[in-house]
Enzyme design. Structure first.
Site: not given
Ligand code: AOF
Ligand code: ZN
Length: 365
Positions: A46, A286
């Site tokens: 986002e 595997e």
């Molecule tokens: C989103 N968009 O593309 C992803 C999300 O430590 P941070 O800030 O990278 O946050 C990690 C958490 O964010 C991860 O455990 C999951 O809950 C969420 N991932 N969220 O809005 C994204 N990859």
């Molecule tokens: Zn996020």
């Protein structure tokens, strides 16, 4: 949403332990920005899309619920970024079990219209490893094997490690290229001496999966190729392996895990829990047949990749499940068939774990 799902799939295996997510900003029916999750610690999908365009009054499509603040978080929360950017409406495919609806609530609280569930099934399918790991703390397990027309599993002859042709081998390397870990038993290391690396297109990938070897008694040579530099190695053993062998394995740079061994078999659930704690969300098993059958017997397999190869080996077939295994017959679900001439890949889910689709959310007020 289809474009957001495509973006998410394009970074599969590149974001771990973060889920791979896609986001698309739309205004007047036109896509004005695209985003996909960056490698761990980098911007979320986002945030990546919002950085590329003026989002005031635009619609945002995302494959996973936008995140909220939590202790230890590495990046700014997406829900706040969406609000600050002036987005009008957000369409979310799937809830994030880690966020549990708080992201949706926060957006609605700020007056943004949120629609939930468009593309939920495809988003959950794409994120199966992350969803299982979040729910159960265990990696998502893919059992991979090749089988001849007369039902034999394993290498065709001494010195030949691949039963299948080049197209199937390439397909295996593309899977190794996105999972967090690959696992084999000591028998496979002794017989084939595999490197267990991801080599899509014939070249070693930049990011390599962790190599896991099951060796209860300490049979593999510390000179085996699996210890070559390039990727971490974990050797799972039991209290019965010799101390000198353990020392030699540690000196090769591997990590040792000592597992319980009730009834002479390594405790696989304990192994998966430990791998899950190390942020391993997906694992390809595997082989060989002994290891595969232990995973099936323990009902720890989520997905099967069976490569059927048009060879008749004319030797005793190695059954995947030993005769008399007390298990109901396994029928795979959501089966897909991929021709990889001259071989065929049959892929399907065992149903031992089901991804959550849409847990009930408090109604919009
Ligand atoms: C989103 N968009 O593309 C992803 C999300 O430590 P941070 O800030 O990278 O946050 C990690 C958490 O964010 C991860 O455990 C999951 O809950 C969420 N991932 N969220 O809005 C994204 N990859
Ligand atoms: Zn996020």
């Amino acid at each position: 949403m289809q474009e957001a799902l495509r973006l998410a799939a394009s970074v599969r295996g590149r974001t771990s332990p973060n889920p791979w997510v896609g986001a698309v900003l739309v205004r007047g029916g036109e896509i004005i920005a695209r985003g996909a999750t960056a490698p761990y610690g980098g911007p979320h999908a986002e945030a990546a899309a919002l950085a590329l365009a003026d989002a005031r009054g635009a619609d945002l499509y995302c494959t996973l619920e936008p995140c909220v603040p939590f202790p230890g978080k590495r990046t700014p929360p997406c829900s706040e970024a969406i609000i600050a950017a002036g987005v009008r409406r957000v369409v979310v495919a799937l809830l994030d079990p880690h966020v549990g609806g708080a992201g949706i609530q926060r957006l609605r609280q700020a007056g943004i219209a949120v629609e939930l569930g468009d593309g939920a099934e495809a988003a959950a399918d794409l994120l199966r490893p992350y969803l299982k790991w979040r729910q159960l703390g265990l990696p998502y397990v893919i059992a991979k094997f090749a089988v001849s027309l007369d039902g034999a599993v394993g290498a065709p002859a001494e010195g030949i490690t691949w039963l299948t042709g080049p197209a199937a081998v390439e397909r295996v390397h593309r899977d190794r290229d996105w999972v967090d870990a690959i696992l084999v038993g000591s028998g496979t290391v002794l017989a084939d001496d595999p490197a267990l690396t991801a080599r899509p297109g014939g070249a070693a990938a930049d990011r390599q999966p962790v190599r896991v070897v099951l060796d209860a008694r300490g049979r593999i040579s510390p000179e085996s190729r699996v210890f070559a530099p390039g990727a971490p190695v974990i050797v799972a053993t039991s209290s019965s392996s010799p101390p000198a062998w353990r020392q030699a394995v540690l000196e090769r740079g591997a990590a040792l895990l000592e597992l319980d061994r009730p009834e002479g078999r390594l405790e696989l659930r304990q192994l998966l829990r430990t791998l899950g704690q190390r942020n391993i969300q997906s694992l390809i098993v595997e082989g060989g047949p002994t290891v595969l059958s232990s995973f099936f017997e323990a009902e720890l397999v989520d997905e099967v990749h069976a490569y059927v190869t048009p060879r008749i080996l004319g030797r005793a077939a190695v059954p995947l499940l030993p005769p008399g295994t007390p298990l109901p017959p396994l029928h795979l679900e959501s089966v897909t068939i991929e021709p990889l001439p001259p071989d065929v890949l049959i892929r399907g889910y065992t149903g031992s774990w089901q991804p959550p689709l849409l847990p009930t959310l408090a109604p919009e007020t």
